[in-house]
Scaffold this active site. Sequence first.
Site, PDB file in Angstrom:
ATOM      1  N   ASP A 173       0.871  -1.174   0.000  1.00 43.76           N
ATOM      2  CA  ASP A 173       0.000   0.000   0.000  1.00 43.76           C
ATOM      3  C   ASP A 173       0.908   1.223   0.000  1.00 43.76           C
ATOM      4  O   ASP A 173       1.838   1.299   0.811  1.00 43.76           O
ATOM      5  CB  ASP A 173      -0.850   0.046   1.275  1.00 43.76           C
ATOM      6  CG  ASP A 173      -2.071  -0.850   1.213  1.00 43.76           C
ATOM      7  OD1 ASP A 173      -2.172  -1.652   0.271  1.00 43.76           O
ATOM      8  OD2 ASP A 173      -2.906  -0.763   2.132  1.00 43.76           O
ATOM      9  N   HIS A 175       4.740  -7.550  -0.023  1.00 44.11           N
ATOM     10  CA  HIS A 175       4.388  -8.828  -0.641  1.00 44.11           C
ATOM     11  C   HIS A 175       5.081  -8.971  -1.996  1.00 44.11           C
ATOM     12  O   HIS A 175       5.661  -8.017  -2.519  1.00 44.11           O
ATOM     13  CB  HIS A 175       2.870  -8.929  -0.789  1.00 44.11           C
ATOM     14  CG  HIS A 175       2.140  -8.974   0.521  1.00 44.11           C
ATOM     15  ND1 HIS A 175       1.450 -10.078   0.952  1.00 44.11           N
ATOM     16  CD2 HIS A 175       2.015  -8.047   1.515  1.00 44.11           C
ATOM     17  CE1 HIS A 175       0.918  -9.837   2.151  1.00 44.11           C
ATOM     18  NE2 HIS A 175       1.250  -8.601   2.509  1.00 44.11           N
ATOM     19  N   SER A 227       8.500   3.550   5.194  1.00 40.86           N
ATOM     20  CA  SER A 227       9.620   3.857   4.325  1.00 40.86           C
ATOM     21  C   SER A 227       9.258   3.672   2.861  1.00 40.86           C
ATOM     22  O   SER A 227       8.150   3.986   2.444  1.00 40.86           O
ATOM     23  CB  SER A 227      10.835   3.019   4.695  1.00 40.86           C
ATOM     24  OG  SER A 227      11.985   3.563   4.093  1.00 40.86           O
TER      25      SER A 227
END
Length: 283
Positions: free
Chosen positions: A89, A146, A249
């Site tokens: 995200d 992921h 980050s």
Amino acid sequence: MFRDVLKTLPQYLIPKHGITALAGYFADVKNPRLKNFLIRNFIRKFDVDMSEALIEDPKSYDCFNDFFIRHLKPECRPLSQSDVICPVDGCISEIGKIERGQLLQAKGKYYSVQELLACDGQLAEQFVQGQFATLYLSPKDYHRVHMPIDAELVSMTYIPGALFSVQPATTRVVPKLFARNERLAIFFKTKIGPMVMVMVGATIVGAIGTSWHGDVKRSKKLERFDYSEQFSDKIISQGSEMGYFKLGSTVVLLFANGEKIQWDKELLAGSKIQLGKPMAIIT
């Protein structure tokens, strides 16, 4: 630009590693009153949607870090059928071709593949005409990473460095920011050739970790991990979790075979994107 400089200048003066260590300490504290205070105020400040979390009750987390790397309900991030999906995200900082081994950081600012990966010229040469995407994770975002595509784990390099913020204002001011900050470069083989996922550290990022290694210990020395023989679960499927940030980050995604990657035309610098959304097709 002047406002960006004013925001960034103090970062050259403050003890970034010391502040980060202190933040990491408090983020691991399990005192109920303190950790609930930290979590409650973070949710309020950044408007975190806890209805997406696998554990919705903020008080159920052992410490702030457990809350920060919370798992989401699978149905909240369905995986598209795209050849390459978004691994996080976040927001797209930059995306496009690697031009003669150079990646665009922000308007007028570039850094090289060799600098980013802290590797020899032969390895960097593989990516000289590749494709890249830089994805910024804001504090309110889901902070697990992921796999964008099925891949075989090859190796991992921990690269020590500075801990500048990676917020947009800083990327527009600090030269070669992602090649200066602490980072973890993870090398994979895919059906279209080499791929690297670089997890970039920043101020108050307590730790960077992977699903096979756990937290990577902060050090002053570069360290390489070879998984060519001794590691059994080397094949990681698309959509599977591969890592996490304990505080936010950036991820830089690199593909060596640039001719095979065609980015979704709707993906532009500044675009918001979620885990599992289409990123590219393989041609």
